[in-house]
Design a protein around this motif. Sequence first.
Motif, mmCIF file in Angstrom:
data_model
loop_
_atom_site.group_PDB
_atom_site.id
_atom_site.type_symbol
_atom_site.label_atom_id
_atom_site.label_comp_id
_atom_site.label_asym_id
_atom_site.label_seq_id
_atom_site.Cartn_x
_atom_site.Cartn_y
_atom_site.Cartn_z
ATOM 1 N N SER A 67 42.266 27.364 35.943
ATOM 2 C CA SER A 67 41.814 28.584 36.615
ATOM 3 C C SER A 67 40.492 28.295 37.324
ATOM 4 C CB SER A 67 41.640 29.718 35.606
ATOM 5 O OG SER A 67 40.602 29.406 34.682
ATOM 6 N N ILE A 68 40.297 28.950 38.426
ATOM 7 C CA ILE A 68 39.053 28.832 39.192
ATOM 8 C C ILE A 68 38.532 30.236 39.433
ATOM 9 C CG2 ILE A 68 38.044 28.121 41.399
ATOM 10 C CD1 ILE A 68 40.053 25.891 41.554
ATOM 11 N N ASP A 69 37.259 30.455 39.033
ATOM 12 C CA ASP A 69 36.692 31.788 39.203
ATOM 13 C C ASP A 69 35.331 31.775 39.880
ATOM 14 O OD1 ASP A 69 35.190 30.708 37.203
ATOM 15 O OD2 ASP A 69 35.764 32.173 35.668
ATOM 16 N N ALA A 70 34.673 30.617 39.956
ATOM 17 C CA ALA A 70 33.359 30.561 40.595
ATOM 18 C C ALA A 70 33.500 30.821 42.091
ATOM 19 C CB ALA A 70 32.703 29.197 40.349
ATOM 20 N N ALA A 71 32.645 31.674 42.616
ATOM 21 C CA ALA A 71 32.727 32.045 44.033
ATOM 22 C C ALA A 71 32.602 30.814 44.932
ATOM 23 C CB ALA A 71 31.637 33.065 44.371
ATOM 24 N N ALA A 72 31.696 29.895 44.557
ATOM 25 C CA ALA A 72 31.498 28.698 45.381
ATOM 26 C C ALA A 72 32.758 27.836 45.406
ATOM 27 C CB ALA A 72 30.313 27.889 44.852
ATOM 28 N N ASP A 73 33.422 27.723 44.239
ATOM 29 C CA ASP A 73 34.646 26.912 44.172
ATOM 30 C C ASP A 73 35.782 27.569 44.961
ATOM 31 O OD1 ASP A 73 33.343 25.073 42.651
ATOM 32 O OD2 ASP A 73 34.199 25.724 40.732
ATOM 33 N N LEU A 74 35.849 28.885 44.890
ATOM 34 C CA LEU A 74 36.885 29.588 45.652
ATOM 35 C C LEU A 74 36.662 29.410 47.158
ATOM 36 C CD1 LEU A 74 37.099 32.878 43.553
ATOM 37 C CD2 LEU A 74 38.887 31.131 43.779
ATOM 38 N N PRO A 82 43.049 25.466 53.892
ATOM 39 C CA PRO A 82 42.863 26.666 54.721
ATOM 40 C C PRO A 82 44.073 27.583 54.756
ATOM 41 C CG PRO A 82 43.013 24.662 56.061
ATOM 42 C CD PRO A 82 42.873 24.231 54.645
ATOM 43 N N TRP A 83 45.276 27.037 54.581
ATOM 44 C CA TRP A 83 46.481 27.861 54.592
ATOM 45 C C TRP A 83 46.554 28.787 53.376
ATOM 46 C CZ3 TRP A 83 49.022 27.058 50.119
ATOM 47 C CH2 TRP A 83 48.804 25.827 49.474
ATOM 48 N N SER A 84 45.748 28.485 52.324
ATOM 49 C CA SER A 84 45.859 29.218 51.056
ATOM 50 C C SER A 84 45.015 30.483 51.022
ATOM 51 C CB SER A 84 45.426 28.306 49.903
ATOM 52 O OG SER A 84 44.025 28.040 49.974
ATOM 53 N N LYS A 85 44.215 30.736 52.051
ATOM 54 C CA LYS A 85 43.263 31.844 51.987
ATOM 55 C C LYS A 85 43.951 33.184 51.694
ATOM 56 C CE LYS A 85 39.296 33.814 54.407
ATOM 57 N NZ LYS A 85 39.558 35.177 53.953
ATOM 58 N N SER A 86 45.051 33.468 52.383
ATOM 59 C CA SER A 86 45.714 34.760 52.172
ATOM 60 C C SER A 86 46.299 34.854 50.775
ATOM 61 C CB SER A 86 46.823 34.945 53.227
ATOM 62 O OG SER A 86 47.797 33.926 53.113
ATOM 63 N N ILE A 87 46.811 33.719 50.234
ATOM 64 C CA ILE A 87 47.369 33.723 48.880
ATOM 65 C C ILE A 87 46.267 33.980 47.855
ATOM 66 C CG2 ILE A 87 48.632 32.373 47.166
ATOM 67 C CD1 ILE A 87 49.815 30.757 49.484
ATOM 68 N N ILE A 88 45.135 33.267 48.009
ATOM 69 C CA ILE A 88 44.016 33.446 47.083
ATOM 70 C C ILE A 88 43.502 34.886 47.140
ATOM 71 C CG2 ILE A 88 41.639 32.741 46.602
ATOM 72 C CD1 ILE A 88 42.366 29.950 47.627
ATOM 73 N N ASP A 89 43.379 35.401 48.354
ATOM 74 C CA ASP A 89 42.868 36.775 48.495
ATOM 75 C C ASP A 89 43.785 37.787 47.816
ATOM 76 O OD1 ASP A 89 40.716 35.795 49.856
ATOM 77 O OD2 ASP A 89 41.476 36.306 51.854
ATOM 78 N N ARG A 90 45.104 37.563 47.865
ATOM 79 C CA ARG A 90 46.037 38.481 47.193
ATOM 80 C C ARG A 90 45.810 38.481 45.680
ATOM 81 N NH1 ARG A 90 50.197 36.455 50.618
ATOM 82 N NH2 ARG A 90 51.156 35.351 48.865
ATOM 83 N N HIS A 91 45.566 37.277 45.128
ATOM 84 C CA HIS A 91 45.315 37.174 43.686
ATOM 85 C C HIS A 91 44.005 37.869 43.306
ATOM 86 C CE1 HIS A 91 48.341 34.080 42.232
ATOM 87 N NE2 HIS A 91 48.573 34.128 43.530
ATOM 88 N N LEU A 92 42.990 37.744 44.166
ATOM 89 C CA LEU A 92 41.664 38.275 43.834
ATOM 90 C C LEU A 92 41.577 39.787 43.962
ATOM 91 C CD1 LEU A 92 39.403 35.563 45.532
ATOM 92 C CD2 LEU A 92 39.974 35.787 43.098
ATOM 93 N N VAL A 93 42.608 40.416 44.522
ATOM 94 C CA VAL A 93 42.616 41.883 44.625
ATOM 95 C C VAL A 93 42.579 42.515 43.236
ATOM 96 C CG1 VAL A 93 44.028 43.871 45.267
ATOM 97 C CG2 VAL A 93 43.724 41.990 46.878
ATOM 98 N N SER A 94 43.337 41.917 42.286
ATOM 99 C CA SER A 94 43.452 42.532 40.957
ATOM 100 C C SER A 94 42.718 41.761 39.860
ATOM 101 C CB SER A 94 44.930 42.664 40.573
ATOM 102 O OG SER A 94 45.560 41.399 40.609
ATOM 103 N N ARG A 95 42.145 40.594 40.174
ATOM 104 C CA ARG A 95 41.392 39.841 39.177
ATOM 105 C C ARG A 95 40.428 38.903 39.897
ATOM 106 N NH1 ARG A 95 46.611 36.348 36.966
ATOM 107 N NH2 ARG A 95 46.831 34.991 38.791
ATOM 108 N N ASN A 96 39.478 38.361 39.140
ATOM 109 C CA ASN A 96 38.425 37.574 39.790
ATOM 110 C C ASN A 96 38.626 36.059 39.643
ATOM 111 O OD1 ASN A 96 37.925 37.308 37.102
ATOM 112 N ND2 ASN A 96 35.779 37.967 37.177
ATOM 113 N N PHE A 97 39.857 35.623 39.486
ATOM 114 C CA PHE A 97 40.130 34.195 39.374
ATOM 115 C C PHE A 97 41.533 33.902 39.913
ATOM 116 C CE2 PHE A 97 41.969 36.003 35.599
ATOM 117 C CZ PHE A 97 43.137 35.276 35.399
ATOM 118 N N VAL A 98 41.806 32.612 40.133
ATOM 119 C CA VAL A 98 43.156 32.177 40.518
ATOM 120 C C VAL A 98 43.526 30.975 39.671
ATOM 121 C CG1 VAL A 98 42.977 32.976 42.906
ATOM 122 C CG2 VAL A 98 42.328 30.618 42.348
ATOM 123 N N PHE A 99 44.834 30.800 39.454
ATOM 124 C CA PHE A 99 45.346 29.567 38.876
ATOM 125 C C PHE A 99 45.737 28.636 40.028
ATOM 126 C CE2 PHE A 99 46.485 32.468 35.285
ATOM 127 C CZ PHE A 99 45.726 31.826 34.311
#
Length: 465
Positions: A67-74, A82-99
Motif C-alpha cells: 500500500s502507498i499512502d504518502a502524498a509524495a509517493d503518490l 502517468p496513465w495511472s493517474k485516473s485509477i489512483i484518483d478513483r481509489h483516493l475518493v473513498s480512502r487515502n491510500f492505494v494498493f
Amino acid sequence: MTTLSYSIANAFHLDLGNLDLLVKGRTIAVFPWTFMMPGQTFALTNAENSLVVRDLNYWARCESCKSIDAAADLQLLHHILPWSKSIIDRHLVSRNFVFIALLRVYTLPAKIEVLPEWIGDFSLLKQPIMVNNLQPVLADRIFAKRQQQLDKLSPSPYPQLETLQQQLDLASSSDLHIDSFNRDLRIFLEWEPPSPQPESLTDLKWINRICEVGNSSDGNEFEKLVRRSFLQLGFTNSLNNIKASLDPNATGGAGGIDIYGDRPFSLVGECKASKNESVPNSVSAQLIHLGMTHLGKETFDRSVKIIFAAGSLTPAAQQAAVQNQMNVMTPTTLQRLVTLKACYPGAIDLRELEQCLKQEPFGEDSDFKVNKYIDSIQHRIKTLAHIVSTLKNYLESQTFQEVGIEKFHVVFDLSHPPQRYSEEELYHMTIELSSPLSGYLGRIKGQDWRDDRFYFLRELIISLS
C-alpha cells in the motif's frame, strides 16, 4: 530440471487501457482494490463487456503488493506511471491510500473462457487450468529492472521519449520511416524485444537483384536499380531534369545521364550491364560528354564519377578512367554497400564515402578501395557488437547492474576482442553505444568520464557474414 506448474482458476478484471499496457510489456503495475497475495495467479481480462463469456490470452503471477499512502509517493507514481493517474484518483475518493501490485505477465498456451459473474476484482474461469509452459511477456532481466524501479519509485530515465512514443502510437501514419522510428523507440524503451534480424532486411529482395541484373544484358533495369541504390544510401536530386535524374522508375534514355545525385555531394555515373563483355572506352567518353552537357564543366569536374559495370575495362577505357578520376564499381560491390545500409541504417557516413571515392586509386582498382571501406565498417560493427555482448555477459555472470570503464576495459581485453583499444578509446565506443539514438547500452554519468557506469539494454545483432 524441475518444471514449475501453476493453477489458474479465476481472472482479474482490468480497464482495457491497463490490460493493453500489461500485455505489451509497457508496465508491470496494477492497482487492485484489495491486497493481492504474492504468488497469486490468475488470468487477465477486460472489465468492459463483462456480461459475456470471453476468450482470454494472458495470465499473471503477483510478485509483490504493497500500500502507498504518502502524498509524495503518490505524486511520484503519477510521474512514473502517468496513465495511472485516473485509477489512483478513483481509489483516493473513498480512502487515502492505494494498493500497487507488480505482475509477471505470461501468454497462455491456448485460449480459455471466463464466466461473466464477478467476485470483487475477479471472476471465475469456465474451467480451471494448470500451466507449466511459461512464456513471459518480458525477459527476466527487463522484468527485474522494472520491478526494481517501481520498488524504489524511481522515475523513468526517458520520460520525453516515452511521451513521444505514445504520441506516435496515437498518430496514424503510412510513412515507413516514422513506423521504423516508432519501432526503434519501443525497442530502446524495452517495450518490445528486438527482432531476430533488422526489419530493414525485408528490403533485401530488390537489393539482392543488383548483382544478378548487373551481370545480365538488361541495361535499363540495371540503371533503375543503381538509381534506387543511391536513394537508399541517402542521395537526393534537386535538378528536376529528366536527363540528369535519380528517379528509380525512369532511365536517362538517349542523351541522358544514367545516374545523378547532387546531395549530400555531387555524384554522376554511367551504368553498363555487361554479361561476359568488356567495357569499352566509349563508356568513359560518354560519361564525360553527357556530364559536361547536362551539368556543366564546373559541376562535372567536382563530382564523384563512377562507372557501374561487371565486365573488365579495355586498356583504353582503364586509362581514360584513371586519367579522369573515375571510379569503377562492380554490381557485387554496390550490392554489398546497399545491403550494409539496409541492415544498419546509420553505418555509412556519406562524407566518409565521398572521401573514399575522391581519393586514389581510380579505374578498376577503385573497386578494391570501396570493398576495403565496406570491410572497415563491418569490422567496426562486429567490434561494437562484441562490446555489447561482453558487457552483458559480464554483468549477468557477476549479478551486477552496471560497470565502470576501468573494470570493463580489463574484462574486454580478456574477451578475445576483434581489436584491442585503450581505455579512453573503449570509453568513446561505449558512449556511442549508449546514445539515445543507439540504445544498446545505458550510461549513469559520473563526475568525469572514468566515473561513468554502463549497463546493458539490448543486443546489437550481426546480420552480415
